[in-house]
Design an enzyme around this catalytic site. Structure first.
Site, PDB file in Angstrom:
ATOM      1  N   ARG A  66       9.868  33.437  45.599  1.00  0.00           N
ATOM      2  CA  ARG A  66       9.411  34.302  46.664  1.00  0.00           C
ATOM      3  C   ARG A  66      10.337  35.509  46.829  1.00  0.00           C
ATOM      4  O   ARG A  66      10.667  36.179  45.864  1.00  0.00           O
ATOM      5  CB  ARG A  66       9.227  33.503  47.953  1.00  0.00           C
ATOM      6  N   SER A  67      10.782  35.797  48.060  1.00  0.00           N
ATOM      7  CA  SER A  67      11.498  37.058  48.283  1.00  0.00           C
ATOM      8  C   SER A  67      12.909  37.092  47.722  1.00  0.00           C
ATOM      9  O   SER A  67      13.548  38.147  47.754  1.00  0.00           O
ATOM     10  CB  SER A  67      11.532  37.392  49.781  1.00  0.00           C
ATOM     11  N   ALA A  68      13.396  35.981  47.185  1.00  0.00           N
ATOM     12  CA  ALA A  68      14.654  36.068  46.440  1.00  0.00           C
ATOM     13  C   ALA A  68      14.481  36.985  45.234  1.00  0.00           C
ATOM     14  O   ALA A  68      15.458  37.484  44.672  1.00  0.00           O
ATOM     15  CB  ALA A  68      15.111  34.679  45.997  1.00  0.00           C
ATOM     16  N   LYS A  70      13.383  39.939  45.452  1.00  0.00           N
ATOM     17  CA  LYS A  70      13.699  41.297  45.886  1.00  0.00           C
ATOM     18  C   LYS A  70      15.113  41.729  45.486  1.00  0.00           C
ATOM     19  O   LYS A  70      15.347  42.913  45.203  1.00  0.00           O
ATOM     20  CB  LYS A  70      13.545  41.427  47.403  1.00  0.00           C
TER      21      LYS A  70
END
Length: 387
Positions: A66-68, A70
């Site tokens: 997921r947003s890791a 980014k």
């Protein structure tokens, strides 16, 4: 609990905390890796590969983080700046002419990285097919007006961050951001990290899914009162919170091979824990006496505060450098100089230059929180105790 892997002498507390996550915090399958001063000191995995299955987590199991994702996407832009290909203080329209529309002529590259662009929502949410096509997201954002004056405030760009950075990288390099990561970061460092999962690696990836929230232990655990405000904001269909996390409607199936292959730069990365840890280790120094990513000036940019205070989307006070979340109440990391990125529901990668620590944590059990997952926090406390 059958825990596999190794923990160097002095890091037994991390192994103990990892086991307690299964015993006390409802973990189903997970891995954690820690580097110190460029040397791997912890590499552990346990549980099942799939959140809803029985096959054991293997040495090479990877998961959607997921947003890791980014943090790795941000590193691409910073590395292009390090190489002289991107000016962080240039308008985005310098590289992406169509982006100049609707009052965005002076919106800077650094505004994209620091969640100050004013583009956390889409006027019309994308369908899952549009979200994955690599065209519809950038086109919608190029045409759209910001919801606040760029640079004046900050708010978490949950989905739109990926289309913004991905298109910027494509315009500058002629390559997709996923291809750039594969060729310039993952291959040189030997990382099992993909922003666009190849078909031949699909068999390694487990299924993610929700797990029950454990009851808080008496007198323990992290308590952030503002989280109630986040929940309330999400219930309001007109809030920036709800609209930011609903920029894709309906939400795509993250276990779908098409989703994994698309490699959305905001949320679709696939990684092992050791790959996240090794990536962050390479941002703060040499790994195994060899390769590194960030020059000292770039490292300073990554962890220098660009945004702080009430977040227009997450409601709580957040801190961001150029693309990375910084240590603070909303995202507690190892220390004041730490930087990294959590993934909504659990996963985490970060580095702490002062101690030389880099950590990667990957799980298949998704919780409701965006940051400060109690399992990751338990591992951070254990690492801190070893120092």
């Amino acid at each position: 609990m059958d825990v596999r892997g190794t923990a160097a002498g002095g890091y037994g507390a991390v192994a103990d905390a990892f086991v307690r996550n299964f015993e006390q915090r409802g973990e189903r399958g997970a891995a954690v890796a820690v580097y110190r001063h460029g040397r791997k000191v912890v590499d552990l995995w346990a549980g099942t590969r799939d959140v809803d299955g029985a096959e054991p987590w293997a040495v090479d199991t990877a998961q959607i983080v997921r947003s890791a994702t980014k943090g790795v996407a941000a590193a691409v832009v910073l590395l292009l700046h390090q190489r002289g290909q991107i000016d962080l203080d240039a308008p985005v329209g310098t590289y992406w002419p169509e982006f100049k529309a609707a009052g965005k002529e002076r919106l800077l590259v650094r505004h994209l990285l620091s969640h100050r662009a004013g583009l956390p929502v889409l006027d019309r949410p994308l369908t899952p097919a549009e979200a994955l096509d690599g065209v519809s997201g950038p086109a919608a954002l190029a045409a759209q007006a910001p919801v606040w004056e760029p640079g004046a405030e900050h708010g978490y760009h949950a989905h739109t961050y990926g289309w913004l950075l991905g298109e910027l990288v494509r315009r500058v390099t002629g390559r997709t951001i996923g291809r750039w990561v594969a060729e310039e970061i993952a291959r040189p460092l030997g990382l099992d990290f993909w922003m666009g999962l190849p078909a031949e690696e699909a068999h390694r990836v487990g299924r993610i899914g929700p797990v029950a929230e454990p009851a808080p232990a008496a007198g323990g655990g992290l308590r952030l009162r503002p989280k109630r405000s986040v929940a309330a904001a999400y219930e309001d269909a007109d809030s920036l919170t709800r609209r930011a996390f609903s920029a894709i409607q309906p939400l795509p199936d993250e276990n779908d091979p098409a989703y994994r292959a698309a490699g959305l730069p905001a949320s679709g990365g696939v990684s092992t824990a050791r790959a996240l840890a090794r990536f962050y280790a390479a941002t703060i120094g040499e790994v195994d006496g060899g390769a590194r990513l960030f020059a000292p000036a770039t490292l300073t940019l990554a962890r220098t505060e660009e945004s702080a205070g009430p977040d227009r989307v997450l409601v709580v006070a957040t801190r961001f450098g150029l693309g990375f979340m910084l240590h603070g109440p909303a995202a507690p990391l190892l220390g004041p100089g730490s930087f990294g990125h959590p993934g909504r529901g659990g996963s985490l990668g970060f580095a702490d230059p002062e101690s030389g620590i880099a950590l990667g944590y990957v799980t298949n059990g998704m919780r409701k929180g965006v940051t400060a997952d109690p399992r990751a926090q338990a591992l951070i406390r254990a690492v801190r105790s070893t120092l």
